[in-house]
Design a protein around this motif. Sequence first.
Motif, PDB file in Angstrom:
ATOM      1  N   ARG A   1      36.960  32.326  50.917  1.00 14.67           N
ATOM      2  CA  ARG A   1      35.715  32.981  51.351  1.00 14.67           C
ATOM      3  C   ARG A   1      34.992  33.615  50.162  1.00 14.67           C
ATOM      4  O   ARG A   1      33.767  33.647  50.111  1.00 14.67           O
ATOM      5  N   LEU A   2      35.767  34.122  49.207  1.00 18.24           N
ATOM      6  CA  LEU A   2      35.170  34.732  48.026  1.00 18.24           C
ATOM      7  C   LEU A   2      34.427  33.688  47.188  1.00 18.24           C
ATOM      8  O   LEU A   2      33.372  33.966  46.619  1.00 18.24           O
ATOM      9  N   GLY A   3      34.981  32.486  47.135  1.00 24.52           N
ATOM     10  CA  GLY A   3      34.327  31.369  46.467  1.00 24.52           C
ATOM     11  C   GLY A   3      33.984  31.604  45.006  1.00 24.52           C
ATOM     12  O   GLY A   3      32.812  31.531  44.628  1.00 24.52           O
ATOM     13  N   PRO A   4      34.977  31.874  44.143  1.00 27.19           N
ATOM     14  CA  PRO A   4      34.659  32.032  42.721  1.00 27.19           C
ATOM     15  C   PRO A   4      34.077  30.738  42.161  1.00 27.19           C
ATOM     16  O   PRO A   4      34.404  29.648  42.643  1.00 27.19           O
ATOM     17  N   PRO A   5      33.221  30.818  41.165  1.00 31.95           N
ATOM     18  CA  PRO A   5      32.593  29.606  40.631  1.00 31.95           C
ATOM     19  C   PRO A   5      33.616  28.681  39.979  1.00 31.95           C
ATOM     20  O   PRO A   5      34.675  29.105  39.526  1.00 31.95           O
TER      21      PRO A   5
ATOM     22  N   LEU B   1      46.081  27.511  34.029  1.00 26.66           N
ATOM     23  CA  LEU B   1      46.571  28.848  33.715  1.00 26.66           C
ATOM     24  C   LEU B   1      45.573  29.589  32.827  1.00 26.66           C
ATOM     25  O   LEU B   1      45.314  30.788  33.027  1.00 26.66           O
ATOM     26  N   GLY B   2      44.981  28.872  31.859  1.00 28.63           N
ATOM     27  CA  GLY B   2      44.004  29.512  30.991  1.00 28.63           C
ATOM     28  C   GLY B   2      42.802  30.027  31.758  1.00 28.63           C
ATOM     29  O   GLY B   2      42.334  31.155  31.533  1.00 28.63           O
ATOM     30  N   VAL B   3      42.281  29.223  32.687  1.00 27.96           N
ATOM     31  CA  VAL B   3      41.149  29.660  33.515  1.00 27.96           C
ATOM     32  C   VAL B   3      41.550  30.852  34.366  1.00 27.96           C
ATOM     33  O   VAL B   3      40.797  31.827  34.524  1.00 27.96           O
ATOM     34  N   LEU B   4      42.757  30.791  34.914  1.00 21.96           N
ATOM     35  CA  LEU B   4      43.259  31.879  35.751  1.00 21.96           C
ATOM     36  C   LEU B   4      43.360  33.180  34.954  1.00 21.96           C
ATOM     37  O   LEU B   4      42.943  34.259  35.416  1.00 21.96           O
ATOM     38  N   GLU B   5      43.891  33.108  33.753  1.00 22.92           N
ATOM     39  CA  GLU B   5      44.011  34.284  32.895  1.00 22.92           C
ATOM     40  C   GLU B   5      42.631  34.910  32.633  1.00 22.92           C
ATOM     41  O   GLU B   5      42.456  36.124  32.737  1.00 22.92           O
ATOM     42  N   ARG B   6      41.679  34.073  32.322  1.00 25.94           N
ATOM     43  CA  ARG B   6      40.365  34.593  31.981  1.00 25.94           C
ATOM     44  C   ARG B   6      39.643  35.158  33.200  1.00 25.94           C
ATOM     45  O   ARG B   6      38.906  36.133  33.092  1.00 25.94           O
ATOM     46  N   TYR B   7      39.856  34.555  34.346  1.00 19.00           N
ATOM     47  CA  TYR B   7      39.242  35.103  35.560  1.00 19.00           C
ATOM     48  C   TYR B   7      39.818  36.482  35.867  1.00 19.00           C
ATOM     49  O   TYR B   7      39.087  37.428  36.190  1.00 19.00           O
ATOM     50  N   LEU B   8      41.122  36.634  35.761  1.00 17.73           N
ATOM     51  CA  LEU B   8      41.741  37.927  36.043  1.00 17.73           C
ATOM     52  C   LEU B   8      41.331  38.975  35.020  1.00 17.73           C
ATOM     53  O   LEU B   8      41.254  40.170  35.336  1.00 17.73           O
ATOM     54  N   THR B   9      41.058  38.552  33.804  1.00 22.38           N
ATOM     55  CA  THR B   9      40.641  39.492  32.763  1.00 22.38           C
ATOM     56  C   THR B   9      39.216  39.981  32.969  1.00 22.38           C
ATOM     57  O   THR B   9      38.907  41.158  32.768  1.00 22.38           O
TER      58      THR B   9
ATOM     59  N   SER C   1      37.116  39.561  35.899  1.00 18.81           N
ATOM     60  CA  SER C   1      36.589  39.706  37.260  1.00 18.81           C
ATOM     61  C   SER C   1      37.375  40.760  38.021  1.00 18.81           C
ATOM     62  O   SER C   1      38.458  41.183  37.606  1.00 18.81           O
ATOM     63  N   HIS C   2      36.838  41.139  39.167  1.00 18.48           N
ATOM     64  CA  HIS C   2      37.467  42.192  39.970  1.00 18.48           C
ATOM     65  C   HIS C   2      37.565  41.738  41.426  1.00 18.48           C
ATOM     66  O   HIS C   2      36.856  42.250  42.303  1.00 18.48           O
TER      67      HIS C   2
ATOM     68  N   ARG D   1      43.823  39.428  44.086  1.00 12.44           N
ATOM     69  CA  ARG D   1      44.363  39.645  42.741  1.00 12.44           C
ATOM     70  C   ARG D   1      45.885  39.481  42.737  1.00 12.44           C
ATOM     71  O   ARG D   1      46.448  38.858  41.819  1.00 12.44           O
ATOM     72  N   GLU D   2      46.566  40.021  43.742  1.00 10.66           N
ATOM     73  CA  GLU D   2      48.022  39.879  43.811  1.00 10.66           C
ATOM     74  C   GLU D   2      48.419  38.407  43.872  1.00 10.66           C
ATOM     75  O   GLU D   2      49.369  37.971  43.210  1.00 10.66           O
ATOM     76  N   LEU D   3      47.695  37.628  44.684  1.00 12.66           N
ATOM     77  CA  LEU D   3      47.975  36.192  44.795  1.00 12.66           C
ATOM     78  C   LEU D   3      47.805  35.504  43.447  1.00 12.66           C
ATOM     79  O   LEU D   3      48.691  34.759  42.994  1.00 12.66           O
TER      80      LEU D   3
END
Length: 318
Positions: free
Chosen positions: A240-244, A276-284, A286-287, A293-295
């Motif tokens: 539902r959040l639909g990140p780009p 993993l690289g995209v995931l790391e940067r998104y967590l860094t 975005s909020h 975030r836990e997932l």
Amino acid sequence: MNATWRRLVEDAAAGDRAAGLTLQWLLDKRVSAELTEAVWRALLAVPSPDPALWAAVRADCLAALDDHELLTAAARDDGHPVAAPARQRVLERGGADLEALCLRAAGRPGLAAWCAQHASEAVRPPVAAMLLLVTGQAEQYHAVDPDGSALRAVLESPGLQDRGPLLAAMAAAGVEPVLVAGADSGRAGLVWRLPVAQAADAVLGLGAGPPHGSTEARLFELLAAADPGRLDRATFALIRLGPPVAVVPLPGGPPRVVDLCELPERPLGELTPVELGVLERYLTGSHPPADVRELLELLRDCLRLRFGDGIALGGEWP
């Protein structure tokens, strides 16, 4: 179909009683085969259609479904009234159609129970053994498939579209994954073949056991601390959040498209360092909400275990 009828169908499928009554009158008059098809297709798209309106188009729907659509309808496990008559039709056909339906039973409790009751004697022994497993009859399953050969045949079957639910059922029943084709590294090999929520559930089912090295011990520790239900809910929240979507240029090849919404639904072992690289940067940068975030942090930590700290992450989040 004209715009007025289209709107009427949409409103009726959404639960508008007045629109439903109007459609029932039109259907009774048999004013248009196109309208009739539009109604039943719209009602198939909702889990709980209006009973009277569904009754008006049920026969037309079942007569019009092609083989693939019939199998899809029969496999539904969301309470839709099309499932029961579709299953009965597949049962009457028997053969490959019935076996294809039973191969979809893992992860669908209602369908699994129906298959165990109506079809277990009409399908090949490996599929019948699988039905024992996915309906919680672990003792009976172990009696008929002590060496795992039945499940090996099922897992190698082209008709098995999703291995994840069956692998999760195996874990819950204590079926040793090394016995089946394609499973490696014992318990950890099983877990890497599951999406994250199913992996967490499988770890709970496997229970305590001696880890094969520190990586497996840490993987099991991470997943055992997670709540599979909360992970499932967070997956829907992420959608539902639909990140780009991120597009990551790769040296010497086409760019990789990474959609974070897909990652929790794919087996952990299929995810790559680029993702993993995209995931790391998104967590860094975005909020997202806490549960999302836990997932994503759990996914990140599992992938860090798999790839180590020395990987080239690559990719910038837009």
